[in-house]
Design a protein around this motif. Structure first.
Motif, PDB file in Angstrom:
ATOM      1  N   MET A   1       7.106  14.856   8.789  1.00 40.41           N
ATOM      2  CA  MET A   1       6.330  13.640   8.813  1.00 40.41           C
ATOM      3  C   MET A   1       5.811  13.366   7.403  1.00 40.41           C
ATOM      4  O   MET A   1       5.300  14.258   6.732  1.00 40.41           O
ATOM      5  N   ILE A   2       5.937  12.134   6.967  1.00 42.76           N
ATOM      6  CA  ILE A   2       5.517  11.715   5.636  1.00 42.76           C
ATOM      7  C   ILE A   2       4.111  11.120   5.737  1.00 42.76           C
ATOM      8  O   ILE A   2       3.848  10.292   6.608  1.00 42.76           O
ATOM      9  N   THR A   3       3.223  11.545   4.855  1.00 39.88           N
ATOM     10  CA  THR A   3       1.872  10.983   4.831  1.00 39.88           C
ATOM     11  C   THR A   3       1.806   9.930   3.730  1.00 39.88           C
ATOM     12  O   THR A   3       2.369  10.106   2.647  1.00 39.88           O
ATOM     13  N   LEU A   4       1.119   8.840   4.039  1.00 40.61           N
ATOM     14  CA  LEU A   4       0.988   7.707   3.133  1.00 40.61           C
ATOM     15  C   LEU A   4      -0.454   7.252   3.122  1.00 40.61           C
ATOM     16  O   LEU A   4      -1.185   7.491   4.087  1.00 40.61           O
ATOM     17  N   THR A   5      -0.834   6.556   2.077  1.00 39.65           N
ATOM     18  CA  THR A   5      -2.137   5.914   2.040  1.00 39.65           C
ATOM     19  C   THR A   5      -1.945   4.489   1.563  1.00 39.65           C
ATOM     20  O   THR A   5      -1.341   4.252   0.503  1.00 39.65           O
ATOM     21  N   PHE A   6      -2.435   3.548   2.355  1.00 40.24           N
ATOM     22  CA  PHE A   6      -2.462   2.148   1.961  1.00 40.24           C
ATOM     23  C   PHE A   6      -3.889   1.834   1.560  1.00 40.24           C
ATOM     24  O   PHE A   6      -4.837   2.291   2.198  1.00 40.24           O
ATOM     25  N   ILE A   7      -4.046   1.069   0.515  1.00 42.54           N
ATOM     26  CA  ILE A   7      -5.378   0.716   0.021  1.00 42.54           C
ATOM     27  C   ILE A   7      -5.545  -0.788   0.174  1.00 42.54           C
ATOM     28  O   ILE A   7      -4.792  -1.575  -0.421  1.00 42.54           O
ATOM     29  N   ALA A   8      -6.512  -1.179   0.995  1.00 41.47           N
ATOM     30  CA  ALA A   8      -6.802  -2.589   1.222  1.00 41.47           C
ATOM     31  C   ALA A   8      -7.418  -3.195  -0.034  1.00 41.47           C
ATOM     32  O   ALA A   8      -7.940  -2.468  -0.891  1.00 41.47           O
ATOM     33  N   ALA A  18       4.723   8.467   8.734  1.00 42.99           N
ATOM     34  CA  ALA A  18       5.998   7.839   9.089  1.00 42.99           C
ATOM     35  C   ALA A  18       7.093   8.890   9.018  1.00 42.99           C
ATOM     36  O   ALA A  18       6.951   9.918   8.349  1.00 42.99           O
ATOM     37  N   ASN A  19       8.173   8.604   9.683  1.00 44.34           N
ATOM     38  CA  ASN A  19       9.352   9.454   9.619  1.00 44.34           C
ATOM     39  C   ASN A  19      10.228   9.044   8.454  1.00 44.34           C
ATOM     40  O   ASN A  19      10.243   7.875   8.051  1.00 44.34           O
ATOM     41  N   SER A  20      10.964   9.973   7.942  1.00 47.03           N
ATOM     42  CA  SER A  20      11.945   9.693   6.914  1.00 47.03           C
ATOM     43  C   SER A  20      12.956   8.683   7.464  1.00 47.03           C
ATOM     44  O   SER A  20      13.303   8.713   8.639  1.00 47.03           O
ATOM     45  N   GLY A  21      13.379   7.755   6.596  1.00 52.59           N
ATOM     46  CA  GLY A  21      14.393   6.782   7.001  1.00 52.59           C
ATOM     47  C   GLY A  21      13.840   5.425   7.400  1.00 52.59           C
ATOM     48  O   GLY A  21      14.610   4.494   7.592  1.00 52.59           O
ATOM     49  N   VAL A  22      12.521   5.295   7.524  1.00 48.22           N
ATOM     50  CA  VAL A  22      11.943   3.982   7.798  1.00 48.22           C
ATOM     51  C   VAL A  22      11.425   3.412   6.482  1.00 48.22           C
ATOM     52  O   VAL A  22      11.197   4.136   5.514  1.00 48.22           O
ATOM     53  N   GLU A  26       7.710  -0.963   7.360  1.00 51.07           N
ATOM     54  CA  GLU A  26       7.639  -0.583   8.769  1.00 51.07           C
ATOM     55  C   GLU A  26       6.473   0.382   9.007  1.00 51.07           C
ATOM     56  O   GLU A  26       5.774   0.269  10.014  1.00 51.07           O
ATOM     57  N   ALA A  27       6.247   1.297   8.071  1.00 52.08           N
ATOM     58  CA  ALA A  27       5.120   2.226   8.195  1.00 52.08           C
ATOM     59  C   ALA A  27       3.799   1.473   8.136  1.00 52.08           C
ATOM     60  O   ALA A  27       2.867   1.771   8.894  1.00 52.08           O
ATOM     61  N   ALA A  28       3.712   0.472   7.265  1.00 55.01           N
ATOM     62  CA  ALA A  28       2.488  -0.328   7.156  1.00 55.01           C
ATOM     63  C   ALA A  28       2.235  -1.117   8.436  1.00 55.01           C
ATOM     64  O   ALA A  28       1.104  -1.172   8.930  1.00 55.01           O
ATOM     65  N   ARG A  29       3.266  -1.699   8.983  1.00 56.37           N
ATOM     66  CA  ARG A  29       3.106  -2.468  10.225  1.00 56.37           C
ATOM     67  C   ARG A  29       2.709  -1.559  11.383  1.00 56.37           C
ATOM     68  O   ARG A  29       1.851  -1.909  12.195  1.00 56.37           O
ATOM     69  N   ALA A  30       3.293  -0.380  11.448  1.00 52.97           N
ATOM     70  CA  ALA A  30       2.953   0.561  12.524  1.00 52.97           C
ATOM     71  C   ALA A  30       1.504   1.023  12.418  1.00 52.97           C
ATOM     72  O   ALA A  30       0.870   1.311  13.431  1.00 52.97           O
ATOM     73  N   ALA A  31       0.976   1.074  11.182  1.00 51.53           N
ATOM     74  CA  ALA A  31      -0.405   1.495  10.962  1.00 51.53           C
ATOM     75  C   ALA A  31      -1.376   0.308  10.982  1.00 51.53           C
ATOM     76  O   ALA A  31      -2.561   0.483  10.689  1.00 51.53           O
ATOM     77  N   MET A  90      12.661   2.821   1.100  1.00 55.91           N
ATOM     78  CA  MET A  90      12.979   3.661   2.248  1.00 55.91           C
ATOM     79  C   MET A  90      12.311   5.012   2.049  1.00 55.91           C
ATOM     80  O   MET A  90      12.449   5.640   0.992  1.00 55.91           O
ATOM     81  N   LEU A  91      11.577   5.428   3.044  1.00 57.65           N
ATOM     82  CA  LEU A  91      10.800   6.658   2.938  1.00 57.65           C
ATOM     83  C   LEU A  91      11.667   7.902   3.115  1.00 57.65           C
ATOM     84  O   LEU A  91      12.599   7.909   3.915  1.00 57.65           O
ATOM     85  N   SER A  92      11.313   8.910   2.356  1.00 62.46           N
ATOM     86  CA  SER A  92      11.963  10.220   2.449  1.00 62.46           C
ATOM     87  C   SER A  92      10.886  11.268   2.204  1.00 62.46           C
ATOM     88  O   SER A  92       9.778  10.945   1.756  1.00 62.46           O
ATOM     89  N   ASP A  93      11.210  12.513   2.458  1.00 63.98           N
ATOM     90  CA  ASP A  93      10.249  13.592   2.232  1.00 63.98           C
ATOM     91  C   ASP A  93       9.762  13.622   0.788  1.00 63.98           C
ATOM     92  O   ASP A  93       8.631  14.025   0.520  1.00 63.98           O
ATOM     93  N   ALA A  94      10.590  13.168  -0.147  1.00 63.43           N
ATOM     94  CA  ALA A  94      10.203  13.151  -1.558  1.00 63.43           C
ATOM     95  C   ALA A  94       9.056  12.177  -1.829  1.00 63.43           C
ATOM     96  O   ALA A  94       8.416  12.257  -2.872  1.00 63.43           O
ATOM     97  N   LEU A  95       8.785  11.264  -0.889  1.00 65.91           N
ATOM     98  CA  LEU A  95       7.717  10.280  -1.069  1.00 65.91           C
ATOM     99  C   LEU A  95       6.456  10.638  -0.295  1.00 65.91           C
ATOM    100  O   LEU A  95       5.546   9.816  -0.164  1.00 65.91           O
TER     101      LEU A  95
END
Length: 107
Positions: A1-8, A18-22, A26-31, A90-95
């Motif tokens: 699972m990839i962790t992300l932070t969006f800053i408003a 998010a999962n790798s490959g999205v 898509e991760a922002a919309r899901a959150a 596109m998200l991957s574990d490297a991100l």
């Protein structure tokens, strides 16, 4: 699972996973990240999923394609170093740990 932070725009941090490959979009919309309109649904035909990539993450992303570069001309206050369309990342574990700031408005 990839962790992300969006800053408003007001500085509020919105954690997401998010999962790798999205796409980052898509991760922002899901959150339920406010300000990511994504009117074209990820077809790279608008600039309403524009984000500013924080820190040293821009250098770790794939190069911007011609279509994305053209659309960034229509984004609100694009930054040549940090602006990206989240539908094109596109998200991957490297991100894992990526941080993206949402602009105060979309183009």
């Amino acid at each position: 699972m990839i962790t992300l932070t969006f800053i408003a725009p007001d500085g509020t941090e919105i954690p997401a996973t998010a999962n790798s490959g999205v796409s980052l979009m898509e991760a922002a919309r899901a959150a339920n990240v406010p300000g990511i309109l994504a009117e074209c649904g990820g077809a790279c035909s608008c600039s309403t999923c524009h984000v500013y990539i924080e820190g040293d993450w821009p250098a770790k992303l794939p190069a911007i394609g011609e279509d994305e570069a053209d659309l960034l001309d229509f984004a609100f206050e694009p930054d040549a170093q940090r602006s990206r369309l989240s539908c094109q990342i596109m998200l991957s574990d490297a991100l894992d740990g990526l941080r993206a700031r949402v602009p105060s408005q979309q183009g």
